[in-house]
Design an enzyme around this catalytic site. Structure first.
Site, PDB file in Angstrom:
ATOM      1  N   SER A 123       0.734  -1.211   0.057  1.00  0.00           N
ATOM      2  CA  SER A 123       0.155   0.040   0.023  1.00  0.00           C
ATOM      3  C   SER A 123       0.933   1.319   0.051  1.00  0.00           C
ATOM      4  O   SER A 123       1.532   1.521  -0.892  1.00  0.00           O
ATOM      5  CB  SER A 123      -1.084   0.066   1.063  1.00  0.00           C
ATOM      6  OG  SER A 123      -1.791   1.109   0.878  1.00  0.00           O
ATOM      7  N   HIS A 164      -4.127  -0.931  -4.082  1.00  0.00           N
ATOM      8  CA  HIS A 164      -5.961  -1.104  -4.082  1.00  0.00           C
ATOM      9  C   HIS A 164      -6.506  -0.881  -5.503  1.00  0.00           C
ATOM     10  O   HIS A 164      -7.775  -0.160  -5.473  1.00  0.00           O
ATOM     11  CB  HIS A 164      -6.245  -0.234  -3.033  1.00  0.00           C
ATOM     12  CG  HIS A 164      -5.670  -0.428  -1.664  1.00  0.00           C
ATOM     13  ND1 HIS A 164      -5.798  -1.242  -0.950  1.00  0.00           N
ATOM     14  CD2 HIS A 164      -4.893   0.358  -1.126  1.00  0.00           C
ATOM     15  CE1 HIS A 164      -5.036  -1.189   0.365  1.00  0.00           C
ATOM     16  NE2 HIS A 164      -4.346   0.059   0.084  1.00  0.00           N
ATOM     17  N   GLU A 191      -5.226  -5.556  -4.823  1.00  0.00           N
ATOM     18  CA  GLU A 191      -4.843  -5.876  -3.347  1.00  0.00           C
ATOM     19  C   GLU A 191      -4.517  -7.362  -3.488  1.00  0.00           C
ATOM     20  O   GLU A 191      -4.939  -8.093  -4.274  1.00  0.00           O
ATOM     21  CB  GLU A 191      -6.293  -5.726  -2.542  1.00  0.00           C
ATOM     22  CG  GLU A 191      -6.488  -4.168  -2.197  1.00  0.00           C
ATOM     23  CD  GLU A 191      -7.541  -4.082  -1.349  1.00  0.00           C
ATOM     24  OE1 GLU A 191      -8.528  -5.192  -1.083  1.00  0.00           O
ATOM     25  OE2 GLU A 191      -8.007  -2.847  -0.964  1.00  0.00           O
TER      26      GLU A 191
END
Lengths: 254, 254
Positions: A123, A164, A191
């Site tokens: 992330s 994401h 993800e």
């Protein structure tokens, strides 16, 4: 040759286990850096437990809350002893603000260039790997105002990484970024999905896909101050696990 | 030459006014078909008022609630007298189920082919225009299960049209559709945005953009029963108002 494992968030056990394996399996020495997180203690505890569960015996957290900590001479031996270094998620601008240009940054660059460590990030820890980092932007449409970027820590230059990716429908901001900076290759990582770099190429791992957007051969790019961008002739590749891509060649590979 | 105005939903006054103008301005004879809507009376009233506001004096609704109505011989003179026919939004499968193959469908095909009418549709009324129609699909990722398609009424063959495109983040389902059917050109139309066809080309109108995804030159397409699709070498164009595209040439044009 540098080995980077760049994860689009929400990594499952298979990806975390692959990181441990790349770092040496039971003999791995893993350092977790949760600088991006607003609750670093919780992020550290979660990741230390996850890596222990994947069979790593030597796991520790390196708390870097401010630039004083990131410039502390005590950091270098900790990083040099590591075989795997993992950046958690959170806010990517915290990573660049706290670590950018510090002694920690220099040691990381040296270790990554030497190939003596596996550097992983998920992330925000993925976003900061790129030459150009997406800071924010979720406006609809492809436009100058749909994305805000800044320099990343440049472990993987020549790319702009988004994470994401399909879960948050982020293609418009990635297209906006490559329209603004067509020399940067856009990598949208889903993800529980990662790219594993091997020099100038990467392989896709995990349950989702990596979407590559390449404006390098675009025939017409027009970016007005406001309103929609024109982007003609962009190339796009959707690459699930097992697929590979050559970065400077800008082509999928076998 | 057929003139189609295909709107991605939520058309503002400028687009609605353009439709009236194309249909003849004050002399236009406009027929609204709200078959897609779950509340056709409301959809009819709304559109009749909007077209009157744009200066059309002759506006009427043609209520086609079932196949009996769509096969009624009384429909043909109403459609033949029209200079503009407008399909509202709702559920695109209601349009194909109620109108597909009926006398109404035949008359519409004849009128469109002759160029004697402007056929417009918004949202569901846009989706049904295409050769392959997206019925539903909002799963994340690019996969066989991310989209369900069926045949549209084929006023514009060779394309698959998606609407509310950037607002609802629909690129993954459109990429899924073109990976499944690479001969179909994917057209993602934003809200308050339209394509206006002129034979084999279209021009973009409105405040957003049209995203063209073209898997025609894809070098590698792999569609497993479940899990992510591989799609290498897809082309993508983001085209705001004023841009044009040649459909069979699959290239932006001047």
């Amino acid at each position: 040759m540098s080995t980077l494992l760049i994860i689009g968030g929400a990594a499952g056990p298979a990806l975390l286990g692959r990181f441990v394996e790349l770092a040496g399996g039971p003999a791995a020495r893993i350092v977790v850096i949760a600088t991006a997180s607003s609750d670093p203690a919780a992020a550290e505890a979660e990741h230390l437990a996850a890596f222990r569960e994947q069979g790593a015996h030597h796991v520790e957290a390196l708390r870097l809350d401010d630039r004083t900590a990131a410039n502390d001479p005590g950091v270098e031996p900790v990083l040099r002893a590591a075989t795997g270094i993992f950046f958690t998620g959170g806010d990517q601008e915290r990573i660049t603000r706290v670590i950018g240009g510090t002694a920690t940054d220099s040691v990381l660059q040296t270790l990554v260039a030497s190939g003596d460590v596996v550097l992983a990030g998920t992330s925000a820890g993925a976003a900061m790997m790129s030459g150009t980092m997406i800071v924010e932007g979720d406006g609809p449409g492809v436009s100058r105002t749909s994305v805000r970027t800044g320099p990343g820590l440049e472990f993987l230059p020549g790319v702009v990484i988004d994470q994401h990716f399909c879960e948050r429908g982020r293609i418009n901001r990635l297209l906006s970024a490559v329209a603004l900076y067509p020399h940067e290759l856009g990598l949208g990582i889903d993800e529980d999905t990662a790219i594993l770099t091997d020099g100038d190429a990467f392989e896709v791992l995990g349950s989702g896909a990596v979407t590559v957007v390449d404006a390098g051969r675009a025939t017409d790019i027009s970016v007005p101050a406001t309103g929609p961008i024109t982007l003609s002739g962009c190339r796009l590749h959707v690459l699930p696990a097992g697929r590979a891509f050559h970065l400077t060649g800008r082509e999928p590979s076998a």
